[in-house]
Design a protein around this motif. Structure first.
Motif, PDB file in Angstrom:
ATOM      1  N   LEU A 296       0.871  -1.171   0.000  1.00  0.00           N
ATOM      2  CA  LEU A 296       0.000   0.000   0.000  1.00  0.00           C
ATOM      3  C   LEU A 296       0.906   1.218   0.000  1.00  0.00           C
ATOM      4  CD1 LEU A 296      -3.046   0.953   0.396  1.00  0.00           C
ATOM      5  CD2 LEU A 296      -2.380   1.368   2.771  1.00  0.00           C
ATOM      6  N   THR A 297       0.669   2.136  -0.928  1.00  0.00           N
ATOM      7  CA  THR A 297       1.424   3.379  -0.960  1.00  0.00           C
ATOM      8  C   THR A 297       0.454   4.547  -0.886  1.00  0.00           C
ATOM      9  OG1 THR A 297       1.422   3.418  -3.383  1.00  0.00           O
ATOM     10  CG2 THR A 297       3.310   2.366  -2.306  1.00  0.00           C
ATOM     11  N   GLY A 298       0.981   5.715  -0.502  1.00  0.00           N
ATOM     12  CA  GLY A 298       0.115   6.864  -0.369  1.00  0.00           C
ATOM     13  C   GLY A 298       0.815   8.173  -0.666  1.00  0.00           C
ATOM     14  N   THR A 299       0.013   9.165  -1.034  1.00  0.00           N
ATOM     15  CA  THR A 299       0.493  10.538  -1.197  1.00  0.00           C
ATOM     16  C   THR A 299      -0.429  11.455  -0.401  1.00  0.00           C
ATOM     17  OG1 THR A 299      -0.856  10.910  -3.177  1.00  0.00           O
ATOM     18  CG2 THR A 299       1.371  10.068  -3.521  1.00  0.00           C
ATOM     19  N   TRP A 300       0.106  12.611   0.013  1.00  0.00           N
ATOM     20  CA  TRP A 300      -0.683  13.611   0.736  1.00  0.00           C
ATOM     21  C   TRP A 300       0.017  14.944   0.591  1.00  0.00           C
ATOM     22  CZ3 TRP A 300       1.807   9.410   2.868  1.00  0.00           C
ATOM     23  CH2 TRP A 300       2.942   9.671   3.651  1.00  0.00           C
ATOM     24  N   ASN A 301      -0.568  15.996   1.102  1.00  0.00           N
ATOM     25  CA  ASN A 301       0.047  17.315   1.003  1.00  0.00           C
ATOM     26  C   ASN A 301       1.452  17.279   1.583  1.00  0.00           C
ATOM     27  OD1 ASN A 301      -2.160  18.508  -0.189  1.00  0.00           O
ATOM     28  ND2 ASN A 301      -3.020  19.315   1.710  1.00  0.00           N
ATOM     29  N   GLY A 302       2.424  17.716   0.798  1.00  0.00           N
ATOM     30  CA  GLY A 302       3.809  17.694   1.230  1.00  0.00           C
ATOM     31  C   GLY A 302       4.510  16.394   0.908  1.00  0.00           C
ATOM     32  N   GLN A 303       3.781  15.398   0.398  1.00  0.00           N
ATOM     33  CA  GLN A 303       4.381  14.109   0.030  1.00  0.00           C
ATOM     34  C   GLN A 303       3.813  13.690  -1.331  1.00  0.00           C
ATOM     35  OE1 GLN A 303       6.842  12.207   1.557  1.00  0.00           O
ATOM     36  NE2 GLN A 303       6.682  11.064  -0.358  1.00  0.00           N
ATOM     37  N   PRO A 304       4.310  14.324  -2.411  1.00  0.00           N
ATOM     38  CA  PRO A 304       3.739  14.056  -3.739  1.00  0.00           C
ATOM     39  C   PRO A 304       4.155  12.720  -4.328  1.00  0.00           C
ATOM     40  CG  PRO A 304       5.567  15.601  -3.917  1.00  0.00           C
ATOM     41  CD  PRO A 304       5.350  15.380  -2.448  1.00  0.00           C
ATOM     42  N   ASN A 305       5.267  12.150  -3.859  1.00  0.00           N
ATOM     43  CA  ASN A 305       5.733  10.868  -4.366  1.00  0.00           C
ATOM     44  C   ASN A 305       5.184   9.746  -3.483  1.00  0.00           C
ATOM     45  OD1 ASN A 305       7.363  12.103  -6.399  1.00  0.00           O
ATOM     46  ND2 ASN A 305       8.904  12.530  -4.817  1.00  0.00           N
ATOM     47  N   PRO A 306       4.696   8.640  -4.080  1.00  0.00           N
ATOM     48  CA  PRO A 306       4.104   7.560  -3.293  1.00  0.00           C
ATOM     49  C   PRO A 306       5.056   7.027  -2.222  1.00  0.00           C
ATOM     50  CG  PRO A 306       3.610   7.258  -5.614  1.00  0.00           C
ATOM     51  CD  PRO A 306       4.610   8.375  -5.536  1.00  0.00           C
ATOM     52  N   MET A 307       4.562   6.976  -1.001  1.00  0.00           N
ATOM     53  CA  MET A 307       5.326   6.496   0.145  1.00  0.00           C
ATOM     54  C   MET A 307       4.782   5.128   0.573  1.00  0.00           C
ATOM     55  SD  MET A 307       7.620   7.086   2.576  1.00  0.00           S
ATOM     56  CE  MET A 307       7.906   8.863   2.584  1.00  0.00           C
ATOM     57  N   PRO A 308       5.665   4.136   0.783  1.00  0.00           N
ATOM     58  CA  PRO A 308       5.197   2.839   1.260  1.00  0.00           C
ATOM     59  C   PRO A 308       4.582   2.961   2.658  1.00  0.00           C
ATOM     60  CG  PRO A 308       7.458   2.695   0.432  1.00  0.00           C
ATOM     61  CD  PRO A 308       7.129   4.140   0.542  1.00  0.00           C
ATOM     62  N   LEU A 309       3.394   2.370   2.804  1.00  0.00           N
ATOM     63  CA  LEU A 309       2.664   2.444   4.072  1.00  0.00           C
ATOM     64  C   LEU A 309       2.498   1.074   4.724  1.00  0.00           C
ATOM     65  CD1 LEU A 309      -0.186   4.874   2.931  1.00  0.00           C
ATOM     66  CD2 LEU A 309       1.863   5.467   4.248  1.00  0.00           C
ATOM     67  N   ALA A 310       2.333   0.037   3.903  1.00  0.00           N
ATOM     68  CA  ALA A 310       2.096  -1.298   4.464  1.00  0.00           C
ATOM     69  C   ALA A 310       2.355  -2.348   3.383  1.00  0.00           C
ATOM     70  CB  ALA A 310       0.673  -1.434   4.995  1.00  0.00           C
ATOM     71  N   TYR A 311       2.567  -3.574   3.840  1.00  0.00           N
ATOM     72  CA  TYR A 311       2.830  -4.697   2.943  1.00  0.00           C
ATOM     73  C   TYR A 311       2.025  -5.900   3.398  1.00  0.00           C
ATOM     74  CZ  TYR A 311       6.970  -1.929   1.673  1.00  0.00           C
ATOM     75  OH  TYR A 311       7.813  -0.929   1.279  1.00  0.00           O
ATOM     76  N   VAL A 312       1.730  -6.801   2.451  1.00  0.00           N
ATOM     77  CA  VAL A 312       1.053  -8.034   2.816  1.00  0.00           C
ATOM     78  C   VAL A 312       1.622  -9.190   1.994  1.00  0.00           C
ATOM     79  CG1 VAL A 312      -0.812  -7.755   1.118  1.00  0.00           C
ATOM     80  CG2 VAL A 312      -1.198  -9.155   3.157  1.00  0.00           C
ATOM     81  N   SER A 313       1.723 -10.355   2.624  1.00  0.00           N
ATOM     82  CA  SER A 313       2.116 -11.581   1.922  1.00  0.00           C
ATOM     83  C   SER A 313       1.266 -12.709   2.474  1.00  0.00           C
ATOM     84  CB  SER A 313       3.606 -11.880   2.119  1.00  0.00           C
ATOM     85  OG  SER A 313       3.924 -11.965   3.501  1.00  0.00           O
ATOM     86  N   THR A 314       0.941 -13.671   1.605  1.00  0.00           N
ATOM     87  CA  THR A 314       0.141 -14.818   2.044  1.00  0.00           C
ATOM     88  C   THR A 314       1.053 -15.830   2.725  1.00  0.00           C
ATOM     89  OG1 THR A 314       0.357 -15.810  -0.137  1.00  0.00           O
ATOM     90  CG2 THR A 314      -1.605 -14.472   0.274  1.00  0.00           C
ATOM     91  N   ARG A 315       0.462 -16.609   3.621  1.00  0.00           N
ATOM     92  CA  ARG A 315       1.233 -17.595   4.379  1.00  0.00           C
ATOM     93  C   ARG A 315       0.982 -19.000   3.830  1.00  0.00           C
ATOM     94  NH1 ARG A 315       0.299 -17.957  10.121  1.00  0.00           N
ATOM     95  NH2 ARG A 315       2.491 -18.488  10.294  1.00  0.00           N
TER      96      ARG A 315
END
Length: 210
Positions: free
Chosen positions: A191-210
């Motif tokens: 999951l990546t995100g952008t917001w005011n002051g952060q125009p480039n996608p920032m990694p927020l979370a990861y998921v992998s199956t078990r």
């Protein structure tokens, strides 16, 4: 769809976080620094019972911290370790506020958004009985694909509270980045995100199956 009420909260979310954050091992900042909201985004609970909001906050000159929260109208069974506090909501009454990494509703929502390439919930503000769309500068996106298989999550097996915070379930493992300084790059769907002051996608979370 997330419905936002015009309401007063006592204490406020930021007051709760100011008392709670300094006790987290992943928190970086002074214990008495003012906590400031940087951005936020929400996910939907398919059952419509649990509010899911992730707040991005800063304290003093420290980094931006990511704090997923769930709001419930009754205590989460077995969730005492994840309770941040309670607030009095002027419209909805008493609400129990949890660190969402210990809440299975959030964990399932996060995994689903990432694996299916979804995003944040649409937000609507309730005004005089009407729902008006609420613009948000925060945009999040999962790296998966629409229609992808999402394993069912029946229980959280353990949570390792660090940066990132690891959430191990019976079907998937998630990593929730706490300090958003760009230092955490992990394998797996993200999951990546952008917001005011952060125009480039920032990694927020990861998921992998078990």
């Amino acid at each position: 769809m997330a419905v936002i009420h015009r309401a007063e909260l006592r204490p406020t979310k930021l007051e709760l976080l100011a008392a709670w954050l300094p006790g987290r091992r992943w928190y970086q900042g002074h214990a008495d620094a003012d906590v400031v909201r940087v951005a936020a985004y929400r996910f939907d609970d398919p059952a419509g019972a649990v509010g899911i909001e992730t707040m991005l906050v800063s304290a003093g000159d420290g980094p931006v911290h990511q704090v997923p929260l769930t709001y419930r109208d009754a205590p989460l069974d077995g969730g005492d370790d994840w309770l941040i506090g309670t607030v009095e909501h002027s419209v909805l009454g008493q609400r129990w506020v949890y660190d969402a990494c210990g809440d299975p509703v959030y964990v399932a929502a996060l995994a689903g958004v990432i694996l299916t390439g979804g995003g944040q919930a649409e937000e609507f503000l309730e005004v005089d009985g009407r729902l008006e769309p609420r613009e948000t500068p925060t945009l999040v996106s999962g790296s998966g694909s629409e229609g992808a298989d999402v394993p069912g999550i029946s229980e959280i097996l353990r949570v390792i509270e660090d940066d990132p915070t690891l959430v191990v379930t019976d079907s998937v493992q998630l990593a929730v980045v706490r300090r958003l300084d760009g230092g955490n790059r992990l394998p797996g769907a993200a999951l990546t995100g952008t917001w005011n002051g952060q125009p480039n996608p920032m990694p927020l979370a990861y998921v992998s199956t078990r």
